[in-house]
Motif scaffolding. Structure first.
Motif, PDB file in Angstrom:
ATOM      1  N   PRO A  59      -5.665  18.517  -6.368  1.00  0.00           N
ATOM      2  CA  PRO A  59      -5.851  17.059  -6.292  1.00  0.00           C
ATOM      3  C   PRO A  59      -5.998  16.625  -4.835  1.00  0.00           C
ATOM      4  N   PHE A  60      -7.036  15.833  -4.554  1.00  0.00           N
ATOM      5  CA  PHE A  60      -7.290  15.441  -3.180  1.00  0.00           C
ATOM      6  C   PHE A  60      -6.648  14.101  -2.829  1.00  0.00           C
ATOM      7  N   GLY A  61      -6.259  13.332  -3.847  1.00  0.00           N
ATOM      8  CA  GLY A  61      -5.666  12.023  -3.603  1.00  0.00           C
ATOM      9  C   GLY A  61      -4.484  12.046  -2.651  1.00  0.00           C
ATOM     10  N   PRO A  62      -3.515  12.948  -2.838  1.00  0.00           N
ATOM     11  CA  PRO A  62      -2.367  12.982  -1.921  1.00  0.00           C
ATOM     12  C   PRO A  62      -2.773  13.222  -0.474  1.00  0.00           C
ATOM     13  N   TRP A  63      -3.802  14.030  -0.260  1.00  0.00           N
ATOM     14  CA  TRP A  63      -4.250  14.291   1.113  1.00  0.00           C
ATOM     15  C   TRP A  63      -4.984  13.085   1.682  1.00  0.00           C
ATOM     16  N   MET A  64      -5.727  12.374   0.846  1.00  0.00           N
ATOM     17  CA  MET A  64      -6.357  11.137   1.298  1.00  0.00           C
ATOM     18  C   MET A  64      -5.294  10.144   1.756  1.00  0.00           C
TER      19      MET A  64
ATOM     20  N   LEU B 140       0.831  -1.207   0.000  1.00  0.00           N
ATOM     21  CA  LEU B 140       0.000   0.000   0.000  1.00  0.00           C
ATOM     22  C   LEU B 140       0.865   1.256   0.000  1.00  0.00           C
ATOM     23  N   MET B 141       1.994   1.214   0.689  1.00  0.00           N
ATOM     24  CA  MET B 141       2.885   2.376   0.695  1.00  0.00           C
ATOM     25  C   MET B 141       3.437   2.643  -0.699  1.00  0.00           C
ATOM     26  N   ALA B 142       3.849   1.590  -1.408  1.00  0.00           N
ATOM     27  CA  ALA B 142       4.348   1.774  -2.768  1.00  0.00           C
ATOM     28  C   ALA B 142       3.265   2.371  -3.657  1.00  0.00           C
ATOM     29  N   VAL B 143       2.061   1.857  -3.529  1.00  0.00           N
ATOM     30  CA  VAL B 143       0.935   2.372  -4.307  1.00  0.00           C
ATOM     31  C   VAL B 143       0.660   3.827  -3.937  1.00  0.00           C
ATOM     32  N   SER B 144       0.771   4.146  -2.659  1.00  0.00           N
ATOM     33  CA  SER B 144       0.510   5.509  -2.191  1.00  0.00           C
ATOM     34  C   SER B 144       1.470   6.509  -2.830  1.00  0.00           C
ATOM     35  N   VAL B 145       2.749   6.160  -2.867  1.00  0.00           N
ATOM     36  CA  VAL B 145       3.738   7.061  -3.467  1.00  0.00           C
ATOM     37  C   VAL B 145       3.432   7.274  -4.948  1.00  0.00           C
ATOM     38  N   ALA B 146       3.133   6.193  -5.651  1.00  0.00           N
ATOM     39  CA  ALA B 146       2.851   6.301  -7.087  1.00  0.00           C
ATOM     40  C   ALA B 146       1.595   7.124  -7.344  1.00  0.00           C
ATOM     41  N   LEU B 147       0.519   6.827  -6.626  1.00  0.00           N
ATOM     42  CA  LEU B 147      -0.740   7.538  -6.854  1.00  0.00           C
ATOM     43  C   LEU B 147      -0.628   9.012  -6.487  1.00  0.00           C
TER      44      LEU B 147
ATOM     45  N   ASP C 154     -11.209   9.365  -6.631  1.00  0.00           N
ATOM     46  CA  ASP C 154     -11.139   9.531  -5.184  1.00  0.00           C
ATOM     47  C   ASP C 154     -12.046   8.526  -4.481  1.00  0.00           C
ATOM     48  N   VAL C 155     -13.207   8.273  -5.072  1.00  0.00           N
ATOM     49  CA  VAL C 155     -14.156   7.315  -4.496  1.00  0.00           C
ATOM     50  C   VAL C 155     -13.543   5.917  -4.461  1.00  0.00           C
ATOM     51  N   LYS C 156     -12.940   5.522  -5.567  1.00  0.00           N
ATOM     52  CA  LYS C 156     -12.320   4.190  -5.633  1.00  0.00           C
ATOM     53  C   LYS C 156     -11.157   4.076  -4.653  1.00  0.00           C
ATOM     54  N   LEU C 157     -10.370   5.142  -4.545  1.00  0.00           N
ATOM     55  CA  LEU C 157      -9.261   5.126  -3.592  1.00  0.00           C
ATOM     56  C   LEU C 157      -9.794   5.043  -2.164  1.00  0.00           C
ATOM     57  N   ALA C 158     -10.923   5.715  -1.905  1.00  0.00           N
ATOM     58  CA  ALA C 158     -11.517   5.680  -0.566  1.00  0.00           C
ATOM     59  C   ALA C 158     -11.915   4.256  -0.183  1.00  0.00           C
ATOM     60  N   VAL C 159     -12.390   3.488  -1.145  1.00  0.00           N
ATOM     61  CA  VAL C 159     -12.741   2.090  -0.873  1.00  0.00           C
ATOM     62  C   VAL C 159     -11.506   1.314  -0.438  1.00  0.00           C
TER      63      VAL C 159
END
Length: 274
Positions: A244-249, A119-126, A194-199
């Motif tokens: 972009p809200f993804g980084p804050w999520m 998840l951390m690797a995915v977080s950095v990429a996203l 953002d919705v999909k990432l929230a899931v």
């Protein structure tokens, strides 16, 4: 110490690959082939020039062949991933050490560690992609959801913790549903990415507990809102700013992972509920 060093080295190597992911996935290109090359002169990157962070420093941030400048984002992503991997290992490795070697609990703890390293690797990429393109590609979000479901679901089954798995599913539905409601209520304010990432984040956070989920969800809006207000002040009232809200999520979620439970317990203590 040894485990921390190994995880840091692994993180540096993964960070180098994530730079490829960040560049190619939004463009719909393969992350496997062709080999990395300078985008200006086309020369393939030599192996000795592909050492995370060090090569950028030794090359003085320029292509060996044509002298084109190399963005500082490359070593930043590599170094950030290296440090992040160490922090994740420090967070989850004690559960492995505390379980009996070869026991079901230790196997479950290993699966949880792998899940959150992934998840951390995915977080950095996203986060990097969202900052660049204001997109959270399905090509990353969907596979990460599957990987987390398999690893954390496997950990719950092996460790006999069906409650954690049920809680994770509920967390995914609740957080994803909340973001979907926001996306429908404020068109253009929140994207389906953002919705999909929230899931995905809801599943991971709730697996750890309600505290990490609550703190992680709240922290995303606190961090994003604080940044937005600061940006408005700096730009002196320019109200239409695409952020972009993804980084804050993702940042909020990791605050939930690392500090969610103690913060939640402290909050309940203030209310006299703990």
């Amino acid at each position: 110490m040894v485990l921390g060093t190994l995880s840091g080295v692994l993180g540096l190597a993964v960070g180098s690959f994530l730079n490829v992911v960040v560049h190619r996935v939004p463009a719909g290109l393969s992350v496997v082939a062709p080999a990395s090359a300078c985008p200006v002169c086309g020369h393939a990157i030599r192996r000795r020039d592909n050492v995370p962070v060090l090569s950028w420093v030794l090359l003085r941030a320029r292509c060996r062949d044509c002298g084109t400048g190399i963005s500082a984002r490359y070593p930043i992503v590599e170094a950030l991933t290296g440090v992040a991997f160490v922090l994740v290992v420090l967070r989850f490795a004690p559960a492995i050490a505390g379980a009996g070697a070869g026991s079901r609990e230790s196997i479950a703890a290993v699966l949880v560690l792998i899940a959150f390293v992934s998840l951390m690797a995915v977080s950095v990429a996203l986060a990097a992609i969202d900052l660049d393109t204001s997109r959270l590609p399905n090509a990353i979000t969907y596979p990460s959801a599957v990987v987390l479901a398999v690893l954390l679901g496997g950990a719950a089954v092996v460790g006999g913790d069906g409650g954690a798995l049920l809680r994770a599913v509920v967390g995914a539905v609740v957080l994803g549903g909340a973001y979907l409601a926001l996306a429908l209520a404020v068109p253009g304010g929140m994207g389906l990415g953002d919705v999909k990432l929230a899931v995905v984040l809801g599943f991971a956070l709730a697996y750890l507990g309600w505290g990490p989920l609550t703190v992680g969800a709240f922290a995303a809006f606190l961090l994003g809102g604080t940044f937005a207000v600061g940006l408005l002040v700096v730009r002196r009232g320019a109200r239409r700013i695409g952020i972009p809200f993804g980084p804050w999520m993702l940042a909020g979620a990791w605050l939930g992972v690392f500090f969610g439970e103690p913060l939640w317990q402290a909050y309940l203590g203030l209310l006299g509920l703990a």
